[in-house]
Scaffold this motif. Structure first.
Motif, mmCIF file in Angstrom:
data_model
loop_
_atom_site.group_PDB
_atom_site.id
_atom_site.type_symbol
_atom_site.label_atom_id
_atom_site.label_comp_id
_atom_site.label_asym_id
_atom_site.label_seq_id
_atom_site.Cartn_x
_atom_site.Cartn_y
_atom_site.Cartn_z
ATOM 1 N N SER A 490 13.939 -120.180 -38.444
ATOM 2 C CA SER A 490 15.364 -120.205 -38.114
ATOM 3 C C SER A 490 15.721 -119.196 -37.029
ATOM 4 O O SER A 490 15.463 -119.437 -35.858
ATOM 5 N N HIS A 491 16.231 -117.999 -37.365
ATOM 6 C CA HIS A 491 16.765 -117.117 -36.338
ATOM 7 C C HIS A 491 15.699 -116.142 -35.851
ATOM 8 O O HIS A 491 15.199 -115.319 -36.626
ATOM 9 N N SER A 549 18.052 -123.881 -31.301
ATOM 10 C CA SER A 549 18.875 -123.340 -32.382
ATOM 11 C C SER A 549 18.215 -122.147 -33.064
ATOM 12 O O SER A 549 18.858 -121.447 -33.844
ATOM 13 N N HIS A 552 20.139 -118.891 -32.530
ATOM 14 C CA HIS A 552 21.506 -118.722 -33.035
ATOM 15 C C HIS A 552 21.461 -118.580 -34.553
ATOM 16 O O HIS A 552 20.862 -119.412 -35.250
ATOM 17 N N ASP A 554 23.532 -119.169 -36.880
ATOM 18 C CA ASP A 554 24.224 -120.139 -37.725
ATOM 19 C C ASP A 554 23.667 -121.553 -37.602
ATOM 20 O O ASP A 554 24.230 -122.484 -38.177
ATOM 21 N N ASP A 555 22.608 -121.744 -36.837
ATOM 22 C CA ASP A 555 22.080 -123.082 -36.619
ATOM 23 C C ASP A 555 20.866 -123.362 -37.503
ATOM 24 O O ASP A 555 20.392 -122.492 -38.226
ATOM 25 N N ALA A 596 21.977 -120.116 -41.899
ATOM 26 C CA ALA A 596 21.272 -121.117 -41.109
ATOM 27 C C ALA A 596 20.824 -122.287 -41.967
ATOM 28 O O ALA A 596 20.741 -123.417 -41.506
#
Length: 876
Positions: A490-491, A549, A552, A554-555, A596
């Motif tokens: 994810s992030h 993403s 980011h 929140d993605d 996320a």
């Protein structure tokens, strides 16, 4: 005395011999045994429960000719064509020894002498075998000759009249004007006729003595009803039932789903008389059509009516697969009228469908992007204005093409690059364990919940231009192996260590009047220096998991979700390689945050590798001017897409070709027990192997193509049942060996061929012919003798007498009360219902009654909640 006994015995022997001669002569003179009519029903009723597709007792199956004539475990052959003496089947069914008789006493009755004789004759004739009648292509039979040549009005009437002649019956008198008009109005539009409609019909000579005037009056009324906008509502209601339509997702809290624009599409399709073959292809594979329109994409919502489960702790892959299985079963029910769902767990008990046939067909539907996600991804906005409807599909294709091109640029470079493993100096996780294992590989273990963060100190080589992360299978298995739990990156952030702290100069002593003032705050410690990432590349584009993403918080991130079935990779190209030109240590943070993954189950990385590139081509790629313009164009297209409003509807979209899923046979239907991988395919029982389609579009075209024997029969039968109350095949959803045989086989084949060949799949043309037929035009009144002879009107010696559907009962009440609101289309409405009906757990939704005319709209527009049906319709 003894002499008398001998005389009696001689007479008995002679009588037996004479009887045997008579029986043999009768058998010899009888018509050949028909396998489909005489033998298959015997085998299905008495044998295949133990010797079929599920249970092959003694190694014997009577499903197919090759298995029925092969040796069983005993070494005997059940059927030896042409040799009854050698056929073990005949010996066992005729045996008087209960220990070996078939079927055994506790499995059913013994076959009658007549049934045994049928088997004997059939074997003597060579045991000719045929496919089940519905698996053979329909052939239009010649029109039969009938006694009353004046009675038939349309071709189908001749087949009905011929059957009545054979049964010694005559058709009933024509229905009265009121009976016929009410019947045809309800059947074609679901609404009753008005007084004005009746007066016009009678004035035109409807149901009168003048045959020509009667015909003209009926044609006028039928054409009026077919042209009515309410026609589409009535027939869409039938289709929505087959499509398991609802305005909620189902399961547990049963949240709302916006899918009503698809319901409106179905209504319009029937009103426009869209040909059924086009109607089929668009719903099953509209997204795969070249230059697909907005309506083509929207049509695929047919198979997004599957339920989704967002209950905490559920496995998204389990319910994704449940949706795929539902699509297979629904397709075979709606188009094929067979119990194909049985084959999920084993070979079909009665028909020639093998266990792997199910998964070969399932493979067509196993390539879509939906994943049981809470947000019903992928979704399609439906703009209300014509300009937006025309622009949207062009934007979708443009965005997709540009994304693929930009991704391909990086993929080609990533494959050619010489990646260098980075040294992992330190690795820590907020939960669980994180262990470097050498050569850039890192393994995570223990409890890794949503929100876990990995911090890794890595040493980059001098001149690093890009960083690569590979997500690996825990088992290191092949692509053909069953998928593993997913892994989502994810992030991601990269930071240089903070600069060394500087020593501040000593402050002068405070003045006496300032002695009581607070001391100044201590200086803030130096912060890490972010390393900017310009662009993220990946091996393939995977639905909501856009590689970009990962930058980011929140993605969604990037990776395999909800399963990982192959090694995946993504590359982070540095915006300014000079920032790490000298190499050295950087902090790589991977935050698998709850934000996320709020819609997803936890799929943290468990096995991954970090490598680096020093190739300047990554920097050159980022600075390439034509490519920069494509990025700008993509951003503009996305901005234009974001401005298009309208309800957002779940639809089908195919996965990236590079992420094609492997489909495995589920042993005994258990998805946790995967067998061999299979390729897409149609069961050979109904499709020639040479015409096997390879994708969902080809499968949809096959369904309504010339080589599928079922679809035209099933649709013709379903439409007939809607008009007559009962289908020619009474078991609408079972055209297989365990279903009902057609009451009029030749009529069914004639209708199927006529629907497809002559009417070119036009539902309106087909229904028009039925509505204008003499068969449909008979009165439903019947004498006691006719009712006793044919209580369920299977011979069609009288007109249909059908119960109204629940929707028709309510709609008729609205019409006659004067409250009916005839508006078409739009969001679902909420008529009055008692309080306390909605009791879904964890769902604060409340039934808010609609105001004004919306309260009295047609029932097809009433909000459908899966866990709490509308009470009036349930009562009716």
């Amino acid at each position: 005395m003894n002499g008398s006994l001998r005389v009696v015995q001689a007479c008995v022997t002679a009588a037996g011999a004479i009887a045997a001669i008579v029986t043999a002569t009768a058998s010899a003179c009888a018509d050949p045994v028909d396998f489909a009519r005489d033998i298959r029903p015997l085998l299905t009723s008495h044998c295949t429960a133990c010797h079929g597709g599920v249970k092959k007792a003694g190694g014997i199956s009577f499903i197919a000719q090759e298995t029925a004539t092969a040796e069983g475990d005993s070494g005997q052959r059940p059927i030896v064509p042409g040799d009854g003496e050698a056929s073990e089947l005949l010996r066992r069914v005729a045996s008087t020894d209960e220990a070996e008789r078939m079927p055994p006493p506790d499995h059913g009755r013994q076959l009658t002498p007549a049934e045994i004789d049928l088997l004997r004759r059939w074997i003597a004739e060579g045991a000719p075998w045929r496919a089940h009648w519905s698996f053979e292509p329909p052939v239009d039979p010649p029109a039969p000759t009938v006694k009353d040549a004046a009675w038939p009005r349309v071709p189908l009437d001749a087949f009905v009249a011929a059957r009545l002649d054979a049964e010694g019956l005559e058709p009933s008198r024509p229905a009265s004007p009121a009976e016929w008009l009410r019947r045809v109005s309800l059947d074609l539009t679901g609404l009753p006729p008005t007084a004005a409609d009746y007066e016009i019909f009678v004035a035109d000579g409807g149901c009168g003595p003048d045959v020509a005037a009667d015909r003209t009056a009926r044609v006028k009324q039928v054409d009026r009803l077919l042209a009515s906008p309410h026609f589409g509502e009535r027939w869409a209601s039938m289709w929505l039932d087959l499509a398991r339509y609802a305005d909620t997702l189902g399961f547990e809290k049963d949240p709302n789903r916006t899918i009503w624009p698809w319901r409106d599409w179905v209504i319009r399709a029937f009103n426009d008389d869209m040909s059924f073959d086009r109607f089929t292809v668009r719903q099953l594979a509209g997204d795969l059509l070249p230059d697909a329109t907005l309506d083509d994409y929207l049509a695929t919502a047919f198979h997004r009516n599957t339920q989704s489960n967002d209950e905490g702790g559920t496995d998204d892959e389990e319910f994704r697969m449940a949706a795929v299985i539902d699509r297979v079963n629904t397709t075979w029910t709606a188009w094929q009228g067979t119990t194909f769902g049985c084959v999920q767990c084993h070979a079909h008990p009665y028909d020639a469908f093998q266990h792997d046939d199910y998964y070969r067909f399932l493979a067509y539907f196993n390539e879509t992007q939906d994943r049981d996600l809470t947000d019903d991804f992928p979704r399609l906005p439906i703009p209300g204005d014509p300009q937006g409807r025309e622009l949207l599909p062009k934007l979708l294709r443009s965005v997709e093409a540009k994304r693929r091109q930009l991704t391909a640029d990086g993929a080609a470079l990533a494959e050619a690059d010489a990646w260098k493993p980075v040294a992992v100096a330190h690795a820590a996780a907020t939960m669980g364990t994180l262990t470097p294992v050498g050569d850039g590989w890192v393994k995570a273990g223990g409890t890794l919940p949503i929100g876990v963060r990995y911090d890794l100190d890595i040493d980059l080589p001098p001149g690093t231009t890009a960083l690569r992360i590979d997500l690996a299978l825990d088992s290191g298995g092949s692509e053909a192996a069953p998928p593993e739990r997913g892994a989502v990156l994810s992030h991601v952030t990269l930071d240089l260590p903070p600069p060394p702290a500087t020593t501040a100069a000593a402050a002068p002593p405070a003045a006496p009047d300032q002695a009581s003032a607070e001391p100044p705050p201590p200086p803030e410690p130096p912060k890490p220096v972010p390393v900017a990432i310009a662009e993220v590349f990946a091996d393939a584009l995977d639905g909501p998991f856009d590689p970009a993403s990962t930058l980011h918080p929140d993605d969604a991130g990037f990776g395999g979700y909800p399963t990982l079935d192959r090694q995946r990779w993504c590359v982070f190209a540095l915006a300014d390689p000079a920032a790490v030109a000298a190499g050295g240590r950087v902090r790589l943070a991977i935050t698998q945050s709850a934000r996320a993954n709020a819609s997803f189950q936890g799929c943290p990385l468990r096995s991954f590798r970090i490598t680096a590139s020093t190739d300047s081509q990554w920097t050159n790629l980022l600075r390439d001017e034509p490519r920069r313009r494509r990025r700008d164009d993509l951003a503009a297209d996305r901005e234009a897409l974001a401005k298009i409003g309208g309800p957002s509807v779940p639809v089908l979209r195919e996965v990236d070709p590079g992420l094609r899923r492997w489909t495995h046979i589920f042993v005994r239907g258990n998805r946790m027990d995967c067998g061999a991988a299979v390729e897409p395919g149609i069961p050979v029982a109904v499709a020639p192997p040479a015409t096997m389609p390879t994708d969902r579009l080809g499968m949809a075209e096959w369904l309504v193509g010339d080589t599928n024997p079922l679809a035209a029969r099933v649709l013709a039968n379903r439409l007939w049942a809607e008009m007559f109350g009962t289908g020619i095949v009474e078991s609408l959803e079972d055209f297989g060996s365990s279903g009902q045989r057609p009451s009029h086989p030749d009529l069914l084949d004639h209708l199927a061929v006529r629907l497809k060949r002559d009417h070119r799949w036009s539902v309106k043309a087909f229904l028009r012919e039925i509505a204008l037929s003499a068969t449909y035009g008979q009165t439903a009144a019947a004498s006691p003798a006719l009712v006793a002879r044919d209580p369920r009107n299977r011979l069609l010696a009288r007109g249909p007498r059908s119960r109204l559907t629940a929707e028709m009962v309510r709609d008729q009440a609205l019409v006659w009360s004067g409250l009916f609101a005839p508006a078409l289309y739009g969001p679902p409405v909420f008529p009055l219902q008692p309080e306390g009906i909605w009791k879904s757990v964890y769902n604060g939704g409340v039934w808010q009654p609609s105001q004004g005319p919306d309260r009295f709209r047609r029932s097809i527009y009433t909000f459908v909640k899966r866990t709490a049906g509308y009470p009036a319709l349930l009562a009716f």
